[in-house]
Structures are given as structure tokens and as C-alpha cells.
Design a protein around this motif. Structure first.
Motif, PDB file in Angstrom:
ATOM      1  N   GLY A 212      -6.390  15.872  -2.331  1.00  0.00           N
ATOM      2  CA  GLY A 212      -5.322  14.973  -1.901  1.00  0.00           C
ATOM      3  C   GLY A 212      -5.825  13.708  -1.236  1.00  0.00           C
ATOM      4  O   GLY A 212      -5.053  12.763  -1.027  1.00  0.00           O
ATOM      5  N   MET A 213      -7.111  13.641  -0.913  1.00  0.00           N
ATOM      6  CA  MET A 213      -7.687  12.449  -0.292  1.00  0.00           C
ATOM      7  C   MET A 213      -7.934  11.381  -1.357  1.00  0.00           C
ATOM      8  O   MET A 213      -8.557  11.649  -2.381  1.00  0.00           O
ATOM      9  N   LYS A 214      -7.463  10.176  -1.109  1.00  0.00           N
ATOM     10  CA  LYS A 214      -7.609   9.082  -2.067  1.00  0.00           C
ATOM     11  C   LYS A 214      -8.332   7.917  -1.408  1.00  0.00           C
ATOM     12  O   LYS A 214      -8.126   7.624  -0.229  1.00  0.00           O
ATOM     13  N   VAL A 215      -9.176   7.227  -2.188  1.00  0.00           N
ATOM     14  CA  VAL A 215      -9.916   6.085  -1.670  1.00  0.00           C
ATOM     15  C   VAL A 215      -9.193   4.799  -2.053  1.00  0.00           C
ATOM     16  O   VAL A 215      -8.735   4.634  -3.180  1.00  0.00           O
ATOM     17  N   LEU A 216      -9.072   3.892  -1.087  1.00  0.00           N
ATOM     18  CA  LEU A 216      -8.418   2.603  -1.284  1.00  0.00           C
ATOM     19  C   LEU A 216      -9.307   1.519  -0.688  1.00  0.00           C
ATOM     20  O   LEU A 216     -10.350   1.808  -0.080  1.00  0.00           O
ATOM     21  N   LEU A 217      -8.907   0.268  -0.862  1.00  0.00           N
ATOM     22  CA  LEU A 217      -9.677  -0.843  -0.319  1.00  0.00           C
ATOM     23  C   LEU A 217      -8.817  -1.627   0.656  1.00  0.00           C
ATOM     24  O   LEU A 217      -7.737  -2.094   0.308  1.00  0.00           O
ATOM     25  N   ALA A 218      -9.309  -1.761   1.888  1.00  0.00           N
ATOM     26  CA  ALA A 218      -8.640  -2.597   2.887  1.00  0.00           C
ATOM     27  C   ALA A 218      -9.066  -4.046   2.651  1.00  0.00           C
ATOM     28  O   ALA A 218     -10.168  -4.444   3.006  1.00  0.00           O
ATOM     29  N   LYS A 219      -8.206  -4.824   2.023  1.00  0.00           N
ATOM     30  CA  LYS A 219      -8.591  -6.166   1.598  1.00  0.00           C
ATOM     31  C   LYS A 219      -8.899  -7.091   2.770  1.00  0.00           C
ATOM     32  O   LYS A 219      -9.788  -7.938   2.682  1.00  0.00           O
ATOM     33  N   GLU A 220      -8.158  -6.914   3.882  1.00  0.00           N
ATOM     34  CA  GLU A 220      -8.396  -7.801   5.011  1.00  0.00           C
ATOM     35  C   GLU A 220      -9.766  -7.554   5.637  1.00  0.00           C
ATOM     36  O   GLU A 220     -10.362  -8.442   6.229  1.00  0.00           O
ATOM     37  N   MET A 221     -10.296  -6.325   5.483  1.00  0.00           N
ATOM     38  CA  MET A 221     -11.623  -5.985   6.012  1.00  0.00           C
ATOM     39  C   MET A 221     -12.676  -5.964   4.921  1.00  0.00           C
ATOM     40  O   MET A 221     -13.869  -5.928   5.191  1.00  0.00           O
ATOM     41  N   ASN A 222     -12.223  -5.978   3.657  1.00  0.00           N
ATOM     42  CA  ASN A 222     -13.104  -5.803   2.507  1.00  0.00           C
ATOM     43  C   ASN A 222     -13.941  -4.532   2.666  1.00  0.00           C
ATOM     44  O   ASN A 222     -15.162  -4.530   2.501  1.00  0.00           O
ATOM     45  N   ALA A 223     -13.254  -3.438   3.006  1.00  0.00           N
ATOM     46  CA  ALA A 223     -13.931  -2.166   3.249  1.00  0.00           C
ATOM     47  C   ALA A 223     -13.103  -1.029   2.660  1.00  0.00           C
ATOM     48  O   ALA A 223     -11.869  -1.056   2.717  1.00  0.00           O
ATOM     49  N   PRO A 224     -13.754  -0.002   2.107  1.00  0.00           N
ATOM     50  CA  PRO A 224     -13.013   1.138   1.580  1.00  0.00           C
ATOM     51  C   PRO A 224     -12.546   2.069   2.703  1.00  0.00           C
ATOM     52  O   PRO A 224     -13.146   2.124   3.774  1.00  0.00           O
ATOM     53  N   TYR A 225     -11.458   2.771   2.441  1.00  0.00           N
ATOM     54  CA  TYR A 225     -11.006   3.788   3.377  1.00  0.00           C
ATOM     55  C   TYR A 225     -10.397   4.951   2.592  1.00  0.00           C
ATOM     56  O   TYR A 225      -9.929   4.795   1.460  1.00  0.00           O
ATOM     57  N   PRO A 231      -4.015  20.068   5.950  1.00  0.00           N
ATOM     58  CA  PRO A 231      -3.204  21.227   6.321  1.00  0.00           C
ATOM     59  C   PRO A 231      -3.831  21.915   7.533  1.00  0.00           C
ATOM     60  O   PRO A 231      -5.038  22.154   7.574  1.00  0.00           O
ATOM     61  N   LEU A 232      -3.017  22.216   8.527  1.00  0.00           N
ATOM     62  CA  LEU A 232      -3.512  22.820   9.750  1.00  0.00           C
ATOM     63  C   LEU A 232      -3.081  24.284   9.850  1.00  0.00           C
ATOM     64  O   LEU A 232      -2.223  24.747   9.086  1.00  0.00           O
ATOM     65  N   VAL A 233      -3.689  25.024  10.791  1.00  0.00           N
ATOM     66  CA  VAL A 233      -3.502  26.474  10.858  1.00  0.00           C
ATOM     67  C   VAL A 233      -2.077  26.885  11.207  1.00  0.00           C
ATOM     68  O   VAL A 233      -1.678  28.018  10.927  1.00  0.00           O
ATOM     69  N   ASP A 234      -1.307  25.998  11.832  1.00  0.00           N
ATOM     70  CA  ASP A 234       0.067  26.354  12.192  1.00  0.00           C
ATOM     71  C   ASP A 234       1.070  25.994  11.102  1.00  0.00           C
ATOM     72  O   ASP A 234       2.280  26.094  11.305  1.00  0.00           O
ATOM     73  N   GLY A 235       0.561  25.560   9.937  1.00  0.00           N
ATOM     74  CA  GLY A 235       1.439  25.203   8.824  1.00  0.00           C
ATOM     75  C   GLY A 235       1.840  23.744   8.788  1.00  0.00           C
ATOM     76  O   GLY A 235       2.459  23.301   7.815  1.00  0.00           O
ATOM     77  N   SER A 236       1.501  22.981   9.824  1.00  0.00           N
ATOM     78  CA  SER A 236       1.807  21.549   9.836  1.00  0.00           C
ATOM     79  C   SER A 236       0.714  20.773   9.104  1.00  0.00           C
ATOM     80  O   SER A 236      -0.285  21.352   8.653  1.00  0.00           O
ATOM     81  N   ARG A 237       0.901  19.479   9.021  1.00  0.00           N
ATOM     82  CA  ARG A 237      -0.095  18.623   8.359  1.00  0.00           C
ATOM     83  C   ARG A 237      -0.361  17.408   9.251  1.00  0.00           C
ATOM     84  O   ARG A 237       0.535  16.930   9.950  1.00  0.00           O
ATOM     85  N   ALA A 238      -1.580  16.907   9.188  1.00  0.00           N
ATOM     86  CA  ALA A 238      -1.956  15.706   9.930  1.00  0.00           C
ATOM     87  C   ALA A 238      -2.330  14.614   8.938  1.00  0.00           C
ATOM     88  O   ALA A 238      -3.251  14.794   8.129  1.00  0.00           O
ATOM     89  N   ASP A 239      -1.607  13.507   8.962  1.00  0.00           N
ATOM     90  CA  ASP A 239      -1.952  12.369   8.114  1.00  0.00           C
ATOM     91  C   ASP A 239      -3.151  11.654   8.728  1.00  0.00           C
ATOM     92  O   ASP A 239      -3.143  11.330   9.924  1.00  0.00           O
ATOM     93  N   ILE A 240      -4.179  11.382   7.909  1.00  0.00           N
ATOM     94  CA  ILE A 240      -5.415  10.801   8.430  1.00  0.00           C
ATOM     95  C   ILE A 240      -5.873   9.624   7.583  1.00  0.00           C
ATOM     96  O   ILE A 240      -5.535   9.506   6.399  1.00  0.00           O
ATOM     97  N   VAL A 241      -6.656   8.764   8.219  1.00  0.00           N
ATOM     98  CA  VAL A 241      -7.300   7.646   7.536  1.00  0.00           C
ATOM     99  C   VAL A 241      -8.730   7.558   8.064  1.00  0.00           C
ATOM    100  O   VAL A 241      -8.939   7.447   9.279  1.00  0.00           O
ATOM    101  N   ALA A 242      -9.705   7.626   7.163  1.00  0.00           N
ATOM    102  CA  ALA A 242     -11.118   7.474   7.518  1.00  0.00           C
ATOM    103  C   ALA A 242     -11.592   6.139   6.961  1.00  0.00           C
ATOM    104  O   ALA A 242     -11.539   5.909   5.748  1.00  0.00           O
TER     105      ALA A 242
END
Length: 302
Positions: A212-225, A231-242
Motif C-alpha cells: 500500500g506504500m506508494k512513492v511520489l515526488l514533492a515538486k516544491e522540494m524536488n524530493a521523493p516521498y 495497520p496497527l495492533v488495535d485494528g486502527s491505521r496510521a497514515d504516514i509520509v516518509a
């Protein structure tokens, strides 16, 4: 079948205009992977194979590109190939070319190898070999780019790099359909992102373990993210950006999350100042610590 003997030899000739077209496409796509298909003819004499690359099919208007991923516009390329084939019945699809100069990987990725092995062993593939040309480096002088050449063989799990001494440039007309003009893509005005081999390793890792992780390009930084949800142990989900840091010489990554669970606030706050050598390191560490915080929080309530 080709290559019955380990003493098989290979010689490749490439029309100079083919490399010019490849390098022009690399110039236009200086932040993302790109590529195309290689056309020409071949001759087999016992255990010797001559490959003659006489044409190239550009990626097409609907090609998909990121710093670690490339998918060609197959419908567009198939139409062009049939037009060329009508004028040159002996033409074959010899293989593909693509770039790694934007991520610094000096050879084919694991995904490349798996894909090309599937192609060469497919019952509808016309030849017993598949030729892969890889662009690995952008140069400041002639030639504009450094390329490598690889051969895959039907029924053989290995692949073989063809030395540059067995590859020559020739001055022959390019194969093109009649009245065809290549589509023009605007060249990016952003500076080229520095090569980073961790991008390809991240791509392979996330494809296997976090699809489910997708790579994109931050144009203002000219850097990929990388963007996705954990999915977490309690059944919830955490939206993340690296995010890759373009100003850091080591190309480090930071990671943030929009998770609103108050039990995770302290853990997320600690990550605001943390740096990681790759996106996968950032994701693995954050997932572990978030789950640990949830587990400890639930245990405290019990």
C-alpha cells in the motif's frame, strides 16, 4: 534453443540514433525513471548471437514514472510497433531500456530481473533471449550517460552482462513508422535529484511487505516521498509520509503521521526530530514503536 554451450558469445550493434533518442529521453526525465522498447534484428550462428538494435519505441503519452518506478504505455507502443513491422517484416522486439541514474543503482533491481525472466520464458515471446539496456549514470562530458547491457536467456535463471568491448555504435537509419513524429515532453525545470540507491531497495521492500506504500515526488522540494497507511495492533491505521531530505548529503529520511490517537502522541513527537538512512527503516521503526505504545497503553488500563 540458444546458448546450449557455456562458450556462447554475443555481439551487439546499436544505431547511433537509438542512443541519442535514449539520452534525449533521460534529459527530459531527469528526476524520474523512464525507458522504452528496443527494436531490430538478430542472427544466430551456432553459439554466437548478433543483435542489431535499429529502433526504439518511446515510452508513450500515458507512461507512469516515479523516482523508483516506471511503466510504459503498452497500447501506444504496440500501435507503433505494428506500423514499423508493416514496413520491416523482419523487425523483432529485442528487449527494453530503462534508467537507474536517478537512484544510483548500478545494476538491475530484483524486480527488473524477475520481470525480464518472466518475459523471456513466456510462450508468446518470439526470441530465446531478452536484451536489457540500463542507464546507470549521468556524465558531465561525452557520452552524456553511462549504460550497461544485459542478456536474459530462455530456460536460464541467470543473466549476463555484455562487456562494452562487444558493443559497437553504427551509423544506420532508424526504424520508424511512416509520417511518425515522436511526442514532445517538456523538460523539467527542477534540478536533478541526487542519485540514491536506497530508493530502489525501498521500492523492492515495500512491494513485498507494504504494497500500500506508494512513492511520489514533492515538486516544491524536488524530493521523493513514500505515502501510505500502517495497520496497527488495535485494528486502527496510521497514515504516514516518509520524506527524503534533499538538503542532507546522506539523503536521510524523516517520517510523520497524522494519527490522532492520544496514546501515540508522545511516540510521534519523538519522531519529529529523528532521521533514518532509508524510507523502509523509518517505516519499520515507527510501526514497531506505535504498536508498542498501543500495547503498553492497553496493558496499563488492564
Amino acid at each position: 534453443m540458444l546458448f546450449k554451450s557455456k562458450k556462447s558469445t554475443i555481439a551487439i550493434s546499436i544505431a547511433r540514433g537509438v542512443l541519442d533518442s535514449i539520452f534525449d529521453e533521460c534529459d527530459r526525465c531527469d528526476a524520474d525513471e523512464t525507458g522504452g522498447r528496443l527494436l531490430g534484428t538478430y542472427r544466430q550462428n551456432k553459439n554466437h548471437l548478433d543483435i542489431e538494435v535499429k529502433g526504439v519505441l518511446e515510452p508513450g503519452p500515458n507512461a507512469q514514472r516515479t523516482p523508483t518506478f516506471f511503466m510504459q504505455d503498452g497500447d501506444y507502443q504496440e500501435k507503433l510497433f505494428r506500423e514499423i513491422e508493416a514496413a520491416h517484416p523482419d523487425v523483432e522486439h529485442l528487449g527494453n531500456w530503462h534508467t537507474h541514474h536517478v537512484n544510483g543503482l548500478q545494476t538491475l533491481s530484483g524486480g527488473d530481473k524477475a520481470t525480464y525472466n518472466r518475459v523471456v520464458n513466456h510462450d508468446k515471446h518470439n526470441t530465446d533471449f531478452f536484451y536489457a539496456l540500463l542507464v546507470v549514470k549521468k556524465n558531465r562530458s561525452h557520452p552524456r550517460y553511462t549504460v550497461k547491457h544485459f542478456i536474459f536467456r530462455r530456460g536460464d535463471e541467470n543473466f549476463y552482462e555484455v562487456p562494452h568491448s562487444d558493443v559497437q555504435l553504427v551509423d544506420v537509419p532508424l526504424l520508424r513508422p511512416a509520417n511518425h513524429a515522436a511526442p514532445v515532453r517538456e523538460r523539467s525545470n527542477a534540478p536533478q535529484t541526487a542519485a540514491n540507491p536506497e530508493r530502489v531497495k525501498d521500492q523492492d521492500f515495500f512491494s513485498d511487505f507494504y504494497p500500500g506504500m506508494k512513492v511520489l515526488l514533492a515538486k516544491e522540494m524536488n524530493a521523493p516521498y513514500w505515502k501510505g497507511s500502517l495497520p496497527l495492533v488495535d485494528g486502527s491505521r496510521a497514515d504516514i509520509v516518509a520524506v527524503e531530505d534533499p538538503d542532507d548529503a546522506t539523503r536521510s529520511y524523516s517520517i510523520v503521521s497524522s494519527c490522532k490517537n492520544p496514546m501515540l502522541a508522545e511516540t510521534l513527537a519523538k519522531y519529529r526530530a529523528r532521521k533514518f538512512p532509508s524510507a523502509r527503516h523509518a517505516v519499520i521503526n515507527l510501526e514497531r514503536d506505535l504498536n508498542q505504545s498501543l500495547y503498553q497503553g492497553r496493558g496499563g488500563k488492564g
